[in-house]
Design a protein around this motif. Sequence first.
Motif, mmCIF file in Angstrom:
data_model
loop_
_atom_site.group_PDB
_atom_site.id
_atom_site.type_symbol
_atom_site.label_atom_id
_atom_site.label_comp_id
_atom_site.label_asym_id
_atom_site.label_seq_id
_atom_site.Cartn_x
_atom_site.Cartn_y
_atom_site.Cartn_z
ATOM 1 N N LEU A 199 -27.998 -34.893 -16.966
ATOM 2 C CA LEU A 199 -28.016 -33.550 -16.627
ATOM 3 C C LEU A 199 -28.251 -32.656 -17.748
ATOM 4 C CD1 LEU A 199 -27.283 -31.155 -14.482
ATOM 5 C CD2 LEU A 199 -24.879 -31.623 -15.201
ATOM 6 N N LEU A 200 -27.494 -33.315 -18.919
ATOM 7 C CA LEU A 200 -27.600 -32.475 -20.283
ATOM 8 C C LEU A 200 -29.175 -32.613 -20.805
ATOM 9 C CD1 LEU A 200 -24.384 -33.610 -22.050
ATOM 10 C CD2 LEU A 200 -25.021 -31.246 -21.544
ATOM 11 N N GLN A 201 -29.699 -33.413 -20.444
ATOM 12 C CA GLN A 201 -31.081 -33.767 -20.880
ATOM 13 C C GLN A 201 -31.942 -32.635 -20.082
ATOM 14 O OE1 GLN A 201 -32.238 -37.793 -20.166
ATOM 15 N NE2 GLN A 201 -31.839 -38.465 -22.266
ATOM 16 N N GLU A 202 -31.935 -32.460 -18.832
ATOM 17 C CA GLU A 202 -32.547 -31.500 -18.015
ATOM 18 C C GLU A 202 -32.241 -30.200 -18.436
ATOM 19 O OE1 GLU A 202 -35.128 -30.329 -15.421
ATOM 20 O OE2 GLU A 202 -34.665 -32.335 -15.830
ATOM 21 N N ILE A 203 -31.059 -29.969 -18.854
ATOM 22 C CA ILE A 203 -30.550 -28.517 -19.317
ATOM 23 C C ILE A 203 -31.331 -28.328 -20.607
ATOM 24 C CG2 ILE A 203 -28.572 -27.018 -20.216
ATOM 25 C CD1 ILE A 203 -26.815 -28.402 -18.155
ATOM 26 N N THR A 204 -31.385 -29.418 -21.579
ATOM 27 C CA THR A 204 -32.095 -29.202 -22.822
ATOM 28 C C THR A 204 -33.613 -28.856 -22.625
ATOM 29 O OG1 THR A 204 -30.438 -30.536 -23.829
ATOM 30 C CG2 THR A 204 -32.299 -30.291 -25.169
ATOM 31 N N ARG A 205 -34.180 -29.538 -21.472
ATOM 32 C CA ARG A 205 -35.405 -29.530 -21.339
ATOM 33 C C ARG A 205 -36.015 -27.888 -20.874
ATOM 34 N NH1 ARG A 205 -35.166 -34.239 -18.296
ATOM 35 N NH2 ARG A 205 -35.796 -36.138 -19.648
ATOM 36 N N GLY A 214 -29.020 -25.115 -8.854
ATOM 37 C CA GLY A 214 -29.540 -26.549 -8.922
ATOM 38 C C GLY A 214 -28.480 -27.322 -9.740
ATOM 39 N N LEU A 215 -28.640 -27.188 -11.107
ATOM 40 C CA LEU A 215 -27.920 -28.032 -11.951
ATOM 41 C C LEU A 215 -26.303 -27.934 -11.998
ATOM 42 C CD1 LEU A 215 -30.440 -27.677 -15.176
ATOM 43 C CD2 LEU A 215 -30.490 -29.493 -13.404
ATOM 44 N N LEU A 216 -26.045 -26.782 -11.743
ATOM 45 C CA LEU A 216 -24.656 -26.532 -11.482
ATOM 46 C C LEU A 216 -23.880 -27.247 -10.303
ATOM 47 C CD1 LEU A 216 -23.818 -22.819 -12.064
ATOM 48 C CD2 LEU A 216 -22.949 -24.734 -13.417
#
Length: 138
Positions: free
Chosen positions: A110-116, A128-130
């Motif tokens: 999830l952190l990787q997706e937020i970073t992307r 969606g991420l929340l």
Amino acid sequence: MREPSNADVDSVLDHGGFNMRCRISNHREVVATIPVEKRAKSVVDLDLDQDVMPIERALAVSWCVKSDRFRVYVDVQKRPPPRREILSIVSSVYDPLGFLTPFVLRAKGLLQEITRLQLGWDATIPDGLLNQWAFLAA
């Protein structure tokens, strides 16, 4: 073949240079055979016939002696966290036995997706991420 006694265990440990203390077991009969001076503090004064077995803690892991189950506590806030707080929570997990690996790996993904998405450290995270975080934190 006879059952090993506490004296046998002590002899083997002494031979290896280990001074085993603070012993506990989830079987009351075994606790009764442990010399009082070598018992864990939580069972020294325990009435083995009546008292409830304690919860032991070691390396950030709680062991419920009675049910023989492990429990790990991770402090996850109920409010929607920014990226900084998710990283802080994931980084604070101390899991020497690997019980929380599924949580940690998903949270790191999830952190990787937020970073992307190139979100700032205190930016609001998309719904969606929340939702994924809420699922992990539940």
